[in-house]
Each structure stands twice: as structure tokens, then as C-alpha cells.
Design a protein around this motif. Sequence first.
Motif, PDB file in Angstrom:
ATOM      1  N   HIS A 133       0.861  -1.183   0.000  1.00  0.00           N
ATOM      2  CA  HIS A 133       0.000   0.000   0.000  1.00  0.00           C
ATOM      3  C   HIS A 133       0.897   1.232   0.000  1.00  0.00           C
ATOM      4  O   HIS A 133       1.647   1.470   0.947  1.00  0.00           O
ATOM      5  CB  HIS A 133      -0.890  -0.023   1.254  1.00  0.00           C
ATOM      6  N   GLU A 139      -5.849   3.576   4.122  1.00  0.00           N
ATOM      7  CA  GLU A 139      -6.762   2.575   3.580  1.00  0.00           C
ATOM      8  C   GLU A 139      -5.957   1.380   3.080  1.00  0.00           C
ATOM      9  O   GLU A 139      -6.124   0.922   1.957  1.00  0.00           O
ATOM     10  CB  GLU A 139      -7.635   3.162   2.470  1.00  0.00           C
ATOM     11  N   TYR A 141      -6.273  -1.519   3.769  1.00  0.00           N
ATOM     12  CA  TYR A 141      -7.101  -2.690   3.533  1.00  0.00           C
ATOM     13  C   TYR A 141      -7.441  -2.847   2.052  1.00  0.00           C
ATOM     14  O   TYR A 141      -7.818  -3.948   1.617  1.00  0.00           O
ATOM     15  CB  TYR A 141      -8.382  -2.630   4.364  1.00  0.00           C
ATOM     16  N   VAL A 142      -7.328  -1.767   1.258  1.00  0.00           N
ATOM     17  CA  VAL A 142      -7.588  -1.899  -0.171  1.00  0.00           C
ATOM     18  C   VAL A 142      -6.551  -2.830  -0.797  1.00  0.00           C
ATOM     19  O   VAL A 142      -6.892  -3.774  -1.522  1.00  0.00           O
ATOM     20  CB  VAL A 142      -7.583  -0.519  -0.857  1.00  0.00           C
ATOM     21  N   GLN A 197      -3.217   4.678  -4.184  1.00  0.00           N
ATOM     22  CA  GLN A 197      -4.590   5.159  -4.157  1.00  0.00           C
ATOM     23  C   GLN A 197      -4.625   6.653  -3.914  1.00  0.00           C
ATOM     24  O   GLN A 197      -3.911   7.186  -3.058  1.00  0.00           O
ATOM     25  CB  GLN A 197      -5.377   4.434  -3.053  1.00  0.00           C
ATOM     26  N   ASP A 200     -10.726   8.112  -5.147  1.00  0.00           N
ATOM     27  CA  ASP A 200     -11.377   6.988  -5.806  1.00  0.00           C
ATOM     28  C   ASP A 200     -10.619   6.505  -7.037  1.00  0.00           C
ATOM     29  O   ASP A 200     -11.142   5.707  -7.814  1.00  0.00           O
ATOM     30  CB  ASP A 200     -12.810   7.374  -6.216  1.00  0.00           C
ATOM     31  N   LEU A 226     -11.942   3.233  -8.373  1.00  0.00           N
ATOM     32  CA  LEU A 226     -12.036   2.217  -7.330  1.00  0.00           C
ATOM     33  C   LEU A 226     -13.148   1.217  -7.621  1.00  0.00           C
ATOM     34  O   LEU A 226     -13.041   0.034  -7.314  1.00  0.00           O
ATOM     35  CB  LEU A 226     -12.258   2.893  -5.969  1.00  0.00           C
ATOM     36  N   PRO A 263     -17.721   2.854  -5.689  1.00  0.00           N
ATOM     37  CA  PRO A 263     -16.469   2.975  -4.931  1.00  0.00           C
ATOM     38  C   PRO A 263     -16.632   2.687  -3.443  1.00  0.00           C
ATOM     39  O   PRO A 263     -15.802   2.005  -2.842  1.00  0.00           O
ATOM     40  CB  PRO A 263     -16.027   4.420  -5.188  1.00  0.00           C
ATOM     41  N   ALA A 264     -17.705   3.197  -2.837  1.00  0.00           N
ATOM     42  CA  ALA A 264     -17.894   2.977  -1.401  1.00  0.00           C
ATOM     43  C   ALA A 264     -18.120   1.499  -1.102  1.00  0.00           C
ATOM     44  O   ALA A 264     -17.580   0.957  -0.127  1.00  0.00           O
ATOM     45  CB  ALA A 264     -19.065   3.813  -0.893  1.00  0.00           C
ATOM     46  N   ARG A 267     -14.874  -0.380  -1.359  1.00  0.00           N
ATOM     47  CA  ARG A 267     -14.085  -0.182  -0.130  1.00  0.00           C
ATOM     48  C   ARG A 267     -14.559  -1.108   0.970  1.00  0.00           C
ATOM     49  O   ARG A 267     -13.766  -1.777   1.648  1.00  0.00           O
ATOM     50  CB  ARG A 267     -14.202   1.275   0.334  1.00  0.00           C
ATOM     51  N   ASP A 268     -15.859  -1.162   1.185  1.00  0.00           N
ATOM     52  CA  ASP A 268     -16.406  -1.986   2.264  1.00  0.00           C
ATOM     53  C   ASP A 268     -16.167  -3.467   2.005  1.00  0.00           C
ATOM     54  O   ASP A 268     -15.858  -4.231   2.932  1.00  0.00           O
ATOM     55  CB  ASP A 268     -17.902  -1.715   2.434  1.00  0.00           C
ATOM     56  N   ARG A 271     -12.493  -4.206   2.585  1.00  0.00           N
ATOM     57  CA  ARG A 271     -12.220  -4.139   4.021  1.00  0.00           C
ATOM     58  C   ARG A 271     -12.770  -5.384   4.717  1.00  0.00           C
ATOM     59  O   ARG A 271     -12.112  -5.980   5.591  1.00  0.00           O
ATOM     60  CB  ARG A 271     -12.837  -2.875   4.617  1.00  0.00           C
TER      61      ARG A 271
END
Length: 582
Positions: A133, A139, A141-142, A197, A200, A226, A263-264, A267-268, A271
Motif C-alpha cells: 500500500h 486505507e 485494507y484496499v 490510491q 477513488d 475504485l 467505490p464505497a 471499499r467496504d 475491508r
Amino acid sequence: MELEAGFSVAGREVIPLEGRIGAGGAALRVEPKAMAVLLELARHAPQLRTRRQIEQAVWPRGYVSEDVLTRCIGQLRRALGDDARAPRLLETLPRRGYRLCAAVEPIGAAALQAAPVRSGGQPETLLVLPFRHLAAQPEGYVAEGLTELLTLRLCSLRGVRILSRTSAAQFADARISVADIAARTGADWIVEGSVLQAGDRVQVIVQLIDARTDAHIWAADHTRGLGDLLAVQNDIAQSVATAIRAQLGVAQAAAPAALALGPAAVRDYLRGRHLLSRRSVPALREAIGAFATVSQAQPDYAPAWASRAECEMLLMHYGAEAPAALLADCQAHLERALALDPDLAIGLSTRGAMRFFFALDFDGAARDLEQALGLLPSYGLAMVQLASVAAVRGRFDEARAWIEQALLVDPLDVGVNMNLGDHLILQRCHADAVQALQRALALAPAHRPSQLRLAWALALDGRAAAALEVLNGCGPNGDADAGWLESAALVAAANGDRALALRHDADLGRLAQRQRVAPWSQARSAAAAGRLDAALAALAEAQRERSSSWPFLRLSPAFEAMHGDARFEALAAALPAVPSGR
């Protein structure tokens, strides 16, 4: 004759690396050792192979019981549609051995190229290193989630063994050469990459390295939004497959191209997958929230429902949540996932685990898990679960074969190494269990579950002093350590010190008055102390709670003295009988 990539016999396609006989809906899977027997016979067909020759080829370390080869032959006959009374394919020559009578034809040259193998006939191995990363924003976790999903996606490669995310995680942030990684893992190919990153927008740089020569075979740079990241990992997987001449299976557990996430939601989802890979209770609870958010945003995205169900199943299995509180929700989420995508491998694997742990449907569990492995041939979790199914059915050689297969894709996972120790304890192979648990602790010296199991295995093996040294070296942690007290009672009983077992059991009983102690743990402790009525009462409560340990009731050494007791046999009535001569 190179047959590892596949061959046909009597009109049936055999793919050894997938454990598959037949094609399409008629395909059947056989256990790894049974396939190894067939491969040995096929290499020498139609010549006779003696029992000793087959055993030396398939079980070079000598782990073989009297009837295991006979059982493998029986399994192969069923898969090939052969009749033992009038065999057309597999002939038994009494007191001599076996031979494959039918002609063996290798699969065509194009298919052979699609399954790369080493010169010794073993499949080539690929490792995906944790992506780095590089962004300043927190972030990470991406990158971690992308690594986990890419590894899972590549598990569908045909004829290539994919090392697990757990084994790869050992090399996160480590300054170690490709040659050293290959030496520790046996990897032939290494995928490494980075994620940069900015809001987005995501740049993914990835390369494929031949670990045998350190040559960079292929590289790519993907800059996308993303929301396109899940499609990017599919593109990467296809490029890797093309570069190493392997066949990529139908996309599983990743993202169907037609179903985009915003994108959201991406992300979730990333994660959640990262948290799920950590396997801790707090991480699993947090992951459920992440997957629920994805499902709310995109209700038709099957992997989010299946991933949530997997988290819920694990929480019940770990004893962190009572099945009465979570089982119905878990089943509903799993049914939703498989209704949307009936061939979703992570959903099938979780349903197999649910059937095994909570429904005691061992045939249904085996079907689901075998189907999951047909879709993701390198999916170690399904292999470990199939080992449990085999053990409960009394097929101990098959159970060991599945665990050893899982270790090939997860060699550095302390949990899988510990699972091998568990299975060897169930089989009463205590010295072998000690060795397996010592290997687990070599990977993670402070892994407490392995330490406690090792103490019990040593005691069961008659090494009382060594058992006490290990036990006392790892606890107790304060005066509320239920796991240590349970293990201490088991160790004391195995050492022949019933008075000490009674003291530890009494301490556990007092602790259970102040906090929850799983009924299964109370039952094992009480049985160790010789309090059989208390053990039976605790087992009745464990059955009522649907403890995920219940399938192992007849196998556990903790309850061996209770076998034959009418009350115990009534509790265990739904479980297969334990074979003699275990």
C-alpha cells in the motif's frame, strides 16, 4: 508417460491435479491418495503393480494402514463404474497386487500445455505476495483485500497449486529475496504488486516472476476508478494464467463483470475480506458490518452475502456466538448468496461447514465441499473441512490425505499444521501428533492453542514431564483462563494424576459460575476428573446448544471411558460408530 495433466481411460477423463474422474455433471472427485493410486497404476498399465510397489509410491513416509489401499481401490472402482465381482478396468490379483487393464491415453498436447508440471511430476506452485500500500491515506485494507481476492481468484487455476494468503502473509513487509521465498515455500512463480490510491482513483502495478530464475515474465499497470478494482483483479488473474500456460476456471468469489459496485461498496467489500482473512473474533464482527453495508448498497451481489455467512459461521464455531442466536441469520444469508449464484465456491464451502458442524449432515457436507474444490482446486479451507468429514466417518487415512493436501497450499499456516495434530490425536497417533504440533509451534512459537494441544499430546504419549513443562510454560493467564484449566485437567488425567485433574476441574467449575465456559469444555474437564455424571450433563447442554465440536464426540480421547455407557450412546446416536483398530 506424463499423465499428471490428465488422461482418459475407458472413455472417462481423469484429471489428477483436480482429483476428478469424468467430466461435466457426471464428474466425481476422489480423495488425493486414491487418485495417486490410480496414477501409479496408469503409469504402468497394463502391468501388475504389487501392493508394496503401490504403497512405496503413494505413501513414501510409511503412513498406511492395512486396509487403506483396498479402500482406495474400492473408491476408484465406484468412480470408474467398475464391478469388483467382474472387473473390466481394475483387476485384483489375489496376494499379488492390482493392474489397470484398460488402455490409457494422455490428454492432447494443448491440454498438456495448460497444466504446467515440474520435472518430477508435481504441479507448479504460485504465491501471491501481499500487495504494498503506497498511498498516504490510511486505507491499507484496499491493497490487503485485493491480495486476498486475487489469491482466491487464482485458486481456480487448473493444474497449478496456489499457496494460501496465510502463507504469503509471512512475507508482508519482509526484506527477503525471491530466491529465499521460493526456498521456504516451494513456489515456482511469484506475483507481487503495489496499490497507489488517491481518493477513488487506484493504480495497481503487478508483475509475475519466475522464482527459479528471478526472471520478470510479465508486468502490467492498471489505473482505474475504485469501482473497477474487482474487474482489474480478474484481468490480472487471466494475464497470470496466460503467462504460465494454465487454464483459469469460471470466476468465483470475485466480481461478475456485469454486476458493478460503486467505490464505497468496493471499499467496504475489500475491508470485509481483509478482516475475514484475519480470523479473529473482533475482526469477524467488524467484517459482518462491512458486508452488510455492501449488501444494502447492492442486494444482488452474492459474494457479500456469502462472506457475511462465513463470518457468522466462524463466530459460532469459535464459540463467540451461540448458534441459537446466529444460526438462522447465517443460513438465510447463505441461502441468499447461493440463490443468486449457485456455483459460488465460498458459499458452497461455508454451507458444507454448516452442514457438518450444525446439521450433522456429513454426506451433504462432502457434496458441497467437493463441489467447492471442483471450482477452486487450491482452496485449502475446503480441504481441511473434508478432512474433518472423513475423520468423523472413520476414514482416517483419507482425513490425513486431505490435511496433507491442505498443507501443500498452506505450508506456513500454523492453523493447518495444528489441525494435523488434532486429527492425529483423534486417531490415537500421539507421537505423530507431537511432531505435527511441534512443527506448528516452529512457525508461531507463542501460538497458545498449539501449545495446549501439544501438552495433551505429550501426556497421551506417556511423556508426563515434557507435557507439564509445556503446560506450565504457557499459563495460566490470570485466574479466569478456562482454556488452560480444561487442558490442565486433560493433561493431569493422561498423566495418571486423577487428584490433580479433580482440582483443575473444580477450578473450572468455579470459573463457570462467574463467566460463560462452553459446555463442551466443561464436559471434557469433568470426564478427565472422572466425574462422568457431570460430564454427561455438560454434554447434554452442549448438544442442546449445537456445539460445533459435537461431530467429534465419539472420536475424542477425552470421552473414551464413557463409550458403552447407555446415556453416552444415546447422546451420540446420530454420529457414525467409531471403527475398531483406529
